[in-house]
Structure formats: structure tokens, C-alpha cells
Design an enzyme around this catalytic site. Sequence first.
Site, PDB file in Angstrom:
ATOM      1  CG  HIS A  59       8.780  12.239 -14.115  1.00 29.15           C
ATOM      2  ND1 HIS A  59       9.614  11.605 -13.221  1.00 29.15           N
ATOM      3  CD2 HIS A  59       7.984  13.046 -13.355  1.00 29.15           C
ATOM      4  CE1 HIS A  59       9.348  12.002 -11.991  1.00 29.15           C
ATOM      5  NE2 HIS A  59       8.354  12.873 -12.038  1.00 29.15           N
ATOM      6  CG  ASP A  72       7.397  14.638  -9.402  1.00 29.78           C
ATOM      7  OD1 ASP A  72       7.204  13.441  -9.701  1.00 29.78           O
ATOM      8  OD2 ASP A  72       7.922  15.460 -10.185  1.00 29.78           O
ATOM      9  NE  ARG A  97      -5.605  -1.820   1.631  1.00 31.80           N
ATOM     10  CZ  ARG A  97      -6.009  -1.484   0.401  1.00 31.80           C
ATOM     11  NH1 ARG A  97      -6.949  -0.566   0.240  1.00 31.80           N
ATOM     12  NH2 ARG A  97      -5.479  -2.042  -0.653  1.00 31.80           N
ATOM     13  CG  HIS A 142      -2.452   0.787  -3.937  1.00 33.90           C
ATOM     14  ND1 HIS A 142      -3.459   0.715  -3.017  1.00 33.90           N
ATOM     15  CD2 HIS A 142      -2.994   1.453  -4.985  1.00 33.90           C
ATOM     16  CE1 HIS A 142      -4.556   1.313  -3.471  1.00 33.90           C
ATOM     17  NE2 HIS A 142      -4.294   1.775  -4.682  1.00 33.90           N
ATOM     18  CG  ASN A 186      -5.323  -1.850  -4.094  1.00 34.77           C
ATOM     19  OD1 ASN A 186      -6.238  -1.998  -3.276  1.00 34.77           O
ATOM     20  ND2 ASN A 186      -5.421  -1.008  -5.109  1.00 34.77           N
ATOM     21  CD  GLU A 187      -8.861  -1.468  -6.665  1.00 35.74           C
ATOM     22  OE1 GLU A 187      -8.438  -0.849  -7.654  1.00 35.74           O
ATOM     23  OE2 GLU A 187      -9.806  -1.070  -5.966  1.00 35.74           O
ATOM     24  CG  ASN A 329     -10.165  -2.001  -2.525  1.00 33.25           C
ATOM     25  OD1 ASN A 329     -10.123  -2.238  -1.317  1.00 33.25           O
ATOM     26  ND2 ASN A 329      -9.120  -1.573  -3.199  1.00 33.25           N
ATOM     27  CE1 TYR A 331     -12.889   1.992  -4.269  1.00 30.46           C
ATOM     28  CE2 TYR A 331     -13.659   4.182  -3.702  1.00 30.46           C
ATOM     29  CZ  TYR A 331     -12.670   3.222  -3.680  1.00 30.46           C
ATOM     30  OH  TYR A 331     -11.470   3.498  -3.073  1.00 30.46           O
ATOM     31  CD  GLU A 399      -8.846   1.333  -2.109  1.00 27.05           C
ATOM     32  OE1 GLU A 399      -9.486   1.837  -3.059  1.00 27.05           O
ATOM     33  OE2 GLU A 399      -7.675   0.940  -2.209  1.00 27.05           O
TER      34      GLU A 399
END
Length: 507
Positions: A59, A72, A97, A142, A186-187, A329, A331, A399
Site C-alpha cells: 500500500h 488485498d 499445507r 509464512h 516457512n523459509e 522447500n 525448487y 514445497e
Amino acid sequence: MKTFLLLGLLGAYCSALSTKQQRRFPDDFLIGTATASYQIEGAWNEDGKGENIWDYITHNNPTVIVDESNGDIAADSYHNVERDVEMMRELGLDVYRFSLSWSRILPSGFANEVNEAGVDYYNRLINEMLKYNITPMISLYHWDLPQKLQELGGFANPLIADWFEDYARVVFSKLGDRVKLWITFNEPREVCYEGYGFTTKAPILNATAVGTYMCARNLLLAHAKAYYLYNNEFKTKQGGQCGITISVNSFKPLTDSEEDRAATELKQQAEWGIYAHPIFSQEGGFPKELVVRVAEKSAEHGYPRTRLPQLSEEERVLIRGTADFFGVNHYTGYLVSATRHTPEYSTVSLLSDINVGTYRPVEWLQSAASWLTLMPNSIYDVLTHLKNKYNDPIFYVTENGWATSPEIGLEDDDRITYYRAALESILDSLDAGVRLKGYMAWSLMDNFEWLAGYTERFGLYEVDFSDPARPRTPRKSAFVYKEILRSRVIDHDYEPDTAVMTIDEGH
Ligand code: GBH
């Protein structure tokens, strides 16, 4: 003679293929998908939710997001409990999850006032999932810290450990009767390095030299407190497990030289060892080479003390062993060099502290996200490496996924290629004796991809963000994933009929 040999070879080849194809995911292996609160929920100021750091940054500083978008409304999951669970049923998921929005539950961040309407959203979601035997796995954090806590320093303030523990107590007491799989954070790397040390996550602190390390210490203590809280006050009665999820890239030395191997070790310590070693190693504490290196670099740059805060003896022991499982996680990955591909550093940071180069061959399939390529067998490499390094813990892959551009629409063949390769690597890991209990694809549906806004898509389901109803449509990959869940094997030749998605019996 020749024909026999040929036939024999062909036979061996075919049986190798078919044994490979017949490798099954064990029945108790949980296959699912993952999401996160800010990325999907929307309803940013509804029913008493407080402001968090992503509300604040999008914002007040909208240009940091590529398409100047925000969360939003996002996928509007706050108003779509039934449809979200319906998608899980269509896919036949074992596990889902998701994360909780701290400021939806505690609007000010503090535990003096609980927003029951916010808790009710999670109750409705969990209850709907349980009707269909879908196991919930919840991340407490997260990345969406209540803004007021950020104004008090966030993860740079050691009191974050108490605030997080208070929040965790509210959550465990409200939801723990039905939820048995808990992830504290998370991470941590993305929270600390990207948020405090750099500019790619809220709060975009860019406190390069010191921010990452201050955050790392405080986050680890917050994690440990929440773990002990669960262990001491809830576990006996509720019978669940509490772990942490760390993002683990695969790093391999570019050459076999001593220098490149040492550079790879240091890179691993700096990226994820800084969080994994204190919790999962036998000795605990921050990784040794990293401690020495940051002390040297701090002195070199005129700091009167090392920028990596020391853990006291008591803290080292407190943090050590505080996880029932290791959430990974994963990737992608990189090749690491001691001397080549090193960037120019304009400031002192974790990256200049370790000063190693990373490289990726052009042959690796490239996704729509610049950072994400398909590194062959990387899941297997990561899981077997962690298994050996940290004494055979229980793992979940929490993930793993692939980015396409919005223009791709529903025909996401590269995502299918990626998931099939990843899941073969999962089966290889199980064959190698990794104590892996589940796998979650990122993500169930398209969502707000942080600084990339809505320009990168990770969903098995496409979400139409231009439609106020945010309709969800299965991509081709959703049908392929469904078939893997149904058959518990990976059929590389399976061509789905994508005309209609249905809910199979029993789901
Ligand atoms: C996950 O992080 C997150 O947990 C999830 O919320 C997210 O949606 C998903 O990845 C897909 O991105 O190009 O410099 O901005 C995975 C680790 C580390 C990957 C940061 C993306 C961005 C680097 N992420 N990285 S940059």
C-alpha cells in the site's frame, strides 16, 4: 546370435523401464499441495484483521511489486472455503499445507486480543478438509508479520521469540485438537536474508551487513520456544508433530577442485546451514566455517565485533534438536565456483562474506521465473545430502513447483515435465532410504507471487484475477497430478482428457 543379443538387450531395457514405471508411492506417503495466507486469502482488512508487513509495503510502496499489484483480494480464498476444498477433492489430495495470517488471528500482533472471526475462517477450512479426510499441515508463519511488531523491530528484536510463542499458544489451543502437523517458520533464509539483509521481501530492510544475522539468531530462538511450548504443553494431549521448513537449493561444485568443493560447503552453510545446523546437527550452533569467515570479514571491514551474533551455551543447547521433522522447500540449484562467476559487491553482506560464484548451464529447462530452472535429480541430491549430514531425520518436501507465464493459460507442459522429473527423484530418494513422509506441490492455485505480483503463475489451477469471483480452472498439470495421486505411480505417457474435472468416489 546377433538377434538374440539384441532381443536380450531389448528385454532388459523394457523390464528396466517397466520396473521403473511400477515404482509406487507408499500408501501412507502424503501427497498434496501448498499455499500461504497472504498469497491467497485476500480480505486484507475484513472482519477485524490487522495490518501486516505485506499490506503495509504494497500500500505504501506499490512500485516494489513488478505489476504494482497486492494481496488485498488475491485468490479471495477467505470467501472460497468450499471451492478450495473442492479442488483438493478433485485432485484427491492426501494433505494440504497452508499458513495462518498472524494479524488475522491477533490483529495487533499481541495475544491480548484474539479475533474470533479470523480463527473461525481457519476452523471452517480445517473442518471442511477433515470431512473428506484431507490432512491439514499448518505453517504458523509464512512471511506476513503484523505491522506493529515490525515497527518494534520485528525479527531484529529478541522479544520476537516471546511474541511468537504467545501467538503459537493461541493457535495450538484453538486448532490443535484437529491439526497434527505444525511448521513454525516457512523459509528462515527468505525472511532473514531477503527481508532484513536485502530488498526482495518485506520489510525490505536492506540492512545488508548485520540484518541477516540478527534475524537468524532471533528467529531460531522463536522457533525453539514454539517447539518447546508444543512439546511441553500440547503434544501429550494433541499428539502432533512440530517442525520447521527451510528452503534448500542444491549446490554442486563446478569442478572437482578442492577450492570449488570448499566453496560449495561454505555456500551451503550460508544459505541453509545457518538455520539447519543449529537445529538438526548433533553439536548445534552456527556452522563452523561460516562463524570463522564472518568474524574475519567483520574485522576486515572495521567492525569491532563479528556481525554473526554468538549463541550462548544455553541458547545452543536450547535450539538443538527442536524439530520432529525437517520440512524442505526445494525448487532448483546451482553449480558453485571459488573463483569464477563471482559478482562485484557494492556493500558488505552475507554474499560478500562468503564470496563464491554460482553458475547454471543453459541446457537446464528455464521457467517463467528467472531464478527457477530444472536442475536434474536435484531433489534426490538435496535429500540424500541432508540425510547424511543431519543423522537421518524425518522429512517432508513442503514445497516444489514450477512457474509459467500468465499467457500460457492451461497448457502447461513444462510444469508437467518438471513435476514428473521431481516425483521420479522423490521415488529415488525413498529407494535410497530417505525417511521422507510426504510431498507438497507449490501450488494448489495461482496466487500473489510476492515481488513478481501476478506475473508468474505456480498453480495447478489457474485463477482469473480479472474476474471478481476469482474462478479457478484446472490446468493440464492438475489432471496429471490427479492421475499420479489416483494410481500412486508416474506414467510418463499419460495424456489426460481435460474436458471435465470430476471428484472421484471416496473423495
Ligand atoms: C517459495 O520460496 C515460497 O515459500 C513461496 O511463498 C513462493 O510462492 C514460492 O517459493 C515460489 O516463488 O528473484 O531475487 O526475487 C522458494 C525460494 C527464494 C524462490 C527467493 C524465489 C526469489 C529470488 N525462493 N527467490 S529473486
